[in-house]
Design an enzyme around this catalytic site. Structure first.
Site, PDB file in Angstrom:
ATOM      1  N   LYS A  44      -5.626  10.573   0.228  1.00 64.34           N
ATOM      2  CA  LYS A  44      -5.714   9.247   0.849  1.00 64.34           C
ATOM      3  C   LYS A  44      -6.941   8.570   0.232  1.00 64.34           C
ATOM      4  O   LYS A  44      -8.059   9.080   0.355  1.00 64.34           O
ATOM      5  CB  LYS A  44      -5.863   9.429   2.364  1.00 64.34           C
ATOM      6  CG  LYS A  44      -6.039   8.140   3.144  1.00 64.34           C
ATOM      7  CD  LYS A  44      -6.129   8.426   4.641  1.00 64.34           C
ATOM      8  CE  LYS A  44      -6.680   7.229   5.390  1.00 64.34           C
ATOM      9  NZ  LYS A  44      -6.919   7.520   6.812  1.00 64.34           N
ATOM     10  N   LYS A  73      -4.442  -1.856  14.128  1.00 60.92           N
ATOM     11  CA  LYS A  73      -3.773  -0.800  14.891  1.00 60.92           C
ATOM     12  C   LYS A  73      -4.345  -0.675  16.301  1.00 60.92           C
ATOM     13  O   LYS A  73      -5.541  -0.688  16.508  1.00 60.92           O
ATOM     14  CB  LYS A  73      -3.884   0.516  14.127  1.00 60.92           C
ATOM     15  CG  LYS A  73      -2.944   0.547  12.928  1.00 60.92           C
ATOM     16  CD  LYS A  73      -2.665   1.949  12.483  1.00 60.92           C
ATOM     17  CE  LYS A  73      -3.392   2.308  11.219  1.00 60.92           C
ATOM     18  NZ  LYS A  73      -3.348   1.369  10.133  1.00 60.92           N
ATOM     19  N   GLU A  84       0.835  -1.222   0.000  1.00 61.51           N
ATOM     20  CA  GLU A  84       0.000   0.000   0.000  1.00 61.51           C
ATOM     21  C   GLU A  84       0.858   1.256   0.000  1.00 61.51           C
ATOM     22  O   GLU A  84       2.056   1.207   0.272  1.00 61.51           O
ATOM     23  CB  GLU A  84      -0.944  -0.014   1.206  1.00 61.51           C
ATOM     24  CG  GLU A  84      -0.208  -0.043   2.525  1.00 61.51           C
ATOM     25  CD  GLU A  84      -0.871   0.804   3.586  1.00 61.51           C
ATOM     26  OE1 GLU A  84      -1.365   1.901   3.272  1.00 61.51           O
ATOM     27  OE2 GLU A  84      -0.864   0.363   4.745  1.00 61.51           O
ATOM     28  N   ASP A 104     -17.316   5.368  13.165  1.00 58.65           N
ATOM     29  CA  ASP A 104     -16.095   5.301  12.368  1.00 58.65           C
ATOM     30  C   ASP A 104     -15.570   3.875  12.318  1.00 58.65           C
ATOM     31  O   ASP A 104     -14.971   3.373  13.279  1.00 58.65           O
ATOM     32  CB  ASP A 104     -15.036   6.254  12.948  1.00 58.65           C
ATOM     33  CG  ASP A 104     -13.831   6.428  12.015  1.00 58.65           C
ATOM     34  OD1 ASP A 104     -13.697   5.637  11.060  1.00 58.65           O
ATOM     35  OD2 ASP A 104     -13.036   7.354  12.257  1.00 58.65           O
TER      36      ASP A 104
HETATM   37  N1  PSU Z   1      -0.388   0.524   8.487  1.00 54.61           N
HETATM   38  C1  PSU Z   1       0.573   1.331   9.011  1.00 54.61           C
HETATM   39  N2  PSU Z   1       0.418   2.677   8.851  1.00 54.61           N
HETATM   40  C2  PSU Z   1      -0.653   3.229   8.174  1.00 54.61           C
HETATM   41  C3  PSU Z   1      -1.657   2.370   7.629  1.00 54.61           C
HETATM   42  C4  PSU Z   1      -1.465   1.015   7.827  1.00 54.61           C
HETATM   43  O1  PSU Z   1       1.545   0.857   9.619  1.00 54.61           O
HETATM   44  O2  PSU Z   1      -0.733   4.457   8.043  1.00 54.61           O
HETATM   45  C5  PSU Z   1      -2.848   2.973   6.880  1.00 54.61           C
HETATM   46  C6  PSU Z   1      -3.447   1.954   5.915  1.00 54.61           C
HETATM   47  O3  PSU Z   1      -3.443   2.540   4.631  1.00 54.61           O
HETATM   48  C7  PSU Z   1      -4.871   1.747   6.404  1.00 54.61           C
HETATM   49  C8  PSU Z   1      -5.170   3.084   6.961  1.00 54.61           C
HETATM   50  O4  PSU Z   1      -5.740   1.355   5.378  1.00 54.61           O
HETATM   51  O5  PSU Z   1      -3.975   3.372   7.703  1.00 54.61           O
HETATM   52  C9  PSU Z   1      -6.440   3.088   7.803  1.00 54.61           C
HETATM   53  O6  PSU Z   1      -7.044   4.343   7.695  1.00 54.61           O
HETATM   54  P1  PSU Z   1      -8.565   4.541   8.196  1.00 54.61           P
HETATM   55  O7  PSU Z   1      -8.524   4.194   9.648  1.00 54.61           O
HETATM   56  O8  PSU Z   1      -8.878   5.994   7.926  1.00 54.61           O
HETATM   57  O9  PSU Z   1      -9.418   3.607   7.410  1.00 54.61           O
HETATM   58 MN    MN Z   2     -12.482   6.105   9.308  1.00 60.02          MN
END
Ligand code: PSU
Ligand code: MN
Length: 303
Positions: A88, A161, A27, A140
């Site tokens: 993004k 995460k 990604e 969210d």
């Molecule tokens: N993994 C990491 N750092 C990141 C991400 C993943 O170590 O920044 C990113 C990925 O692109 C994932 C995004 O899809 O964070 C999630 O964003 P959101 O919570 O807005 O969906």
């Molecule tokens: Mn979100």
């Protein structure tokens, strides 16, 4: 096969896929929005070379010049890492960024679309998005979860995460039928740390084991992803609990929400921990790249 007016697959990637050789999708949001420059560029380059060292071809996905690009040049990696104003991109954003011809970094969800269209079976990230804490108020839930259910791709991730509500994230993964495999563990890893205290139903202990389950799932005709939950190596793990609490409080006070939230939290935690969380993030992505390359190799060998 895979090139249309909206999709472009790099020649090296196309050739490898046509010959059944291992390919690993990567990604680009982690590059543009997940880490500061120049650690982001160094990590992106190292991750690509770790994948190559396992005998697989890396394919970083991004939106470039009006196309969903699968396999990015060194010059594009540099632009993604260094330019400001890079979008993004998840599914809902894709049409807009394609139509405008601007530069976009794909999240796990956006990258899954590229990997799925190109026919890439393995994808390496840091940590997937999931159900955010306080979901009852904000609703969210990362688009990553819905997208994982739609593509026949195995995603190698250090769990989800730790800024998230991990029990609820696991519940959504189950509801969506996403096969979650603890890689050498019975516990769901928590991104910066190997342990969350949350048990998961299934584990895999080798690349061949994972590849066989991928073959079984898709061979039967079941659509959807496999999440390989690969813990950060013990020595590189870092407990960011208190910095995470601080980051969540700051986000709440400042009204940070939507797509800005995850990058805000990661940046805040990196600053609050004087780069310790960033070092853990880099280490876990590299570890995922190694395991992902091995899985892609085993998967190709079983084809
Ligand atoms: N993994 C990491 N750092 C990141 C991400 C993943 O170590 O920044 C990113 C990925 O692109 C994932 C995004 O899809 O964070 C999630 O964003 P959101 O919570 O807005 O969906
Ligand atoms: Mn979100």
């Amino acid at each position: 096969m895979s090139t249309s007016s909206w999709l472009s697959v790099a020649e090296e990637v196309q050739d490898a896929l046509a010959e059944g050789r291992p390919v690993v999708a990567l990604e680009s949001t982690i590059v543009a929005h997940g880490m500061p420059f120049p650690a982001n560029l160094d990590t992106a380059r190292e991750v690509e070379s770790i994948v190559r060292a396992q005998g697989a071809v890396p394919a970083t996905v991004a939106v470039v010049d009006g196309k969903l690009q699968v396999g990015c040049s060194e010059a594009i990696l540099h632009r993604l890492a260094s330019e400001s104003g890079v979008s993004k991109v998840s599914r809902r954003d894709l049409p807009v960024v394609l139509a405008h011809g601007t530069l976009g970094a794909t999240t796990v969800s956006g990258t899954l679309i590229g990997a799925g269209l190109a026919g890439i079976g393995v994808f390496v990230t840091g940590g997937i998005g999931g159900v955010h804490r306080g979901v009852a108020d904000t609703w969210d839930i990362s688009a990553d979860l819905g997208e994982l259910a739609q593509h026949n791709v195995a995603v190698v991730s250090a769990g989800a995460k730790s800024i998230l509500d991990l029990p609820k994230t696991l519940e959504v993964l189950e509801t969506q039928g996403i096969t979650v495999l603890g890689y050498g563990t019975d516990e769901f890893p928590a991104f910066f740390t190997p342990r969350s205290g949350l048990a998961i139903a299934h584990r895999a202990d080798s690349p061949e084991d994972v590849a066989r389950m991928m073959r079984a799932k898709w061979g039967l005709g079941l659509t959807g992803g496999v999440l390989v939950a690969n813990p950060v190596p013990e020595s590189a793990g870092f407990d960011a609990t208190s910095a995470t609490e601080e980051a969540l409080t700051a986000a709440d006070r400042q009204g940070v929400e939507g797509k800005a939230l995850t990058p805000f939290l990661l940046k805040f935690i990196a600053q609050a921990t004087e780069g310790k969380s960033l070092a853990a993030n880099v280490a876990l992505v590299k570890h995922n790249a190694k395991v992902g390359g091995q899985i892609a190799k085993a998967y190709a060998a079983q084809g």
